[in-house]
Scaffold this motif. Structure first.
Motif, mmCIF file in Angstrom:
data_model
loop_
_atom_site.group_PDB
_atom_site.id
_atom_site.type_symbol
_atom_site.label_atom_id
_atom_site.label_comp_id
_atom_site.label_asym_id
_atom_site.label_seq_id
_atom_site.Cartn_x
_atom_site.Cartn_y
_atom_site.Cartn_z
ATOM 1 N N CYS A 30 0.826 -1.211 0.000
ATOM 2 C CA CYS A 30 0.000 0.000 0.000
ATOM 3 C C CYS A 30 0.863 1.265 0.000
ATOM 4 C CB CYS A 30 -0.965 0.003 1.181
ATOM 5 S SG CYS A 30 -0.155 0.008 2.785
ATOM 6 N N ARG A 153 -1.333 5.405 9.665
ATOM 7 C CA ARG A 153 -2.502 4.548 9.796
ATOM 8 C C ARG A 153 -3.150 4.458 8.421
ATOM 9 N NH1 ARG A 153 -8.094 5.766 13.105
ATOM 10 N NH2 ARG A 153 -9.253 4.080 12.111
ATOM 11 N N ASP A 154 -3.290 3.236 7.940
ATOM 12 C CA ASP A 154 -3.932 3.008 6.647
ATOM 13 C C ASP A 154 -5.453 3.141 6.825
ATOM 14 O OD1 ASP A 154 -4.624 2.274 4.100
ATOM 15 O OD2 ASP A 154 -3.877 0.215 4.254
ATOM 16 N N LEU A 155 -6.057 3.954 6.003
ATOM 17 C CA LEU A 155 -7.507 4.184 6.115
ATOM 18 C C LEU A 155 -8.315 3.344 5.134
ATOM 19 C CD1 LEU A 155 -7.495 8.041 6.629
ATOM 20 C CD2 LEU A 155 -7.621 6.233 8.355
ATOM 21 N N ASN A 156 -7.663 2.462 4.433
ATOM 22 C CA ASN A 156 -8.387 1.574 3.496
ATOM 23 C C ASN A 156 -8.751 0.269 4.138
ATOM 24 O OD1 ASN A 156 -8.274 3.414 1.369
ATOM 25 N ND2 ASN A 156 -6.181 2.812 0.928
#
Length: 156
Positions: A30, A153-156
């Motif tokens: 990502c 922080r990955d929001l997906n």
């Protein structure tokens, strides 16, 4: 032997950069992408080499490039909140898998630090991916200490 990186070294350096990029992409797809085109990798290397403050080194063993390092020295101004200073930023370092554990990365680091001092740098800055413990150990051996931490922080 450590020497300046030259145009003739771009192909083996490109191959090393691809393996490093692929390792990062496999751990964090990502964030990092695999690079299919050699021209993209060559562009990354050539852009760094053409910077006026570039330190571009390679280690050659038995006539073959076994490792490389790319760093850039620049003057950092703070806009008032930090002390202005000249910093060397270590952007890339890699050693071919067959040549690891022979001290090549240490030799590249020592030469980069020597040249950074010659060019008036007051510090060397580097970052590494959390999964890359070999880079963490290398930086620690050369006296690098954490100064800031970036978290995501990955929001997906």
């Amino acid at each position: 032997m450590i020497r300046d990186l030259s145009c003739e070294d771009l192909r083996p350096v490109c191959d090393l950069l691809r393996s490093t990029q692929d390792a990062h992409a496999s751990q964090y797809p990502c964030i990092y992408r695999s690079v299919d085109e050699d021209s993209d990798l060559l562009g990354i290397i050539e852009t760094q080499m053409s910077h006026p403050g570039a330190i571009a080194l390679c280690h050659v063993q038995d006539g073959t490039v076994s490792g490389y390092l790319l760093a850039v020295i620049s003057d950092v101004s703070s806009g008032g909140i930090l002390v202005p200073r000249r910093i060397a930023m270590l952007n890339e370092i890699a050693v071919h898998e067959q040549h690891r554990r022979q001290g090549i990365a240490d030799k590249l680091m020592e030469e980069m630090i020597r040249r950074a001092l010659e060019k008036g740098a007051s510090a060397v800055r580097a970052s590494h991916a959390v999964f890359n413990q070999a880079s963490a150990r290398l930086l620690e051996r050369h006296g690098f200490l954490p100064v800031t931490m970036t978290v995501e922080r990955d929001l997906n």
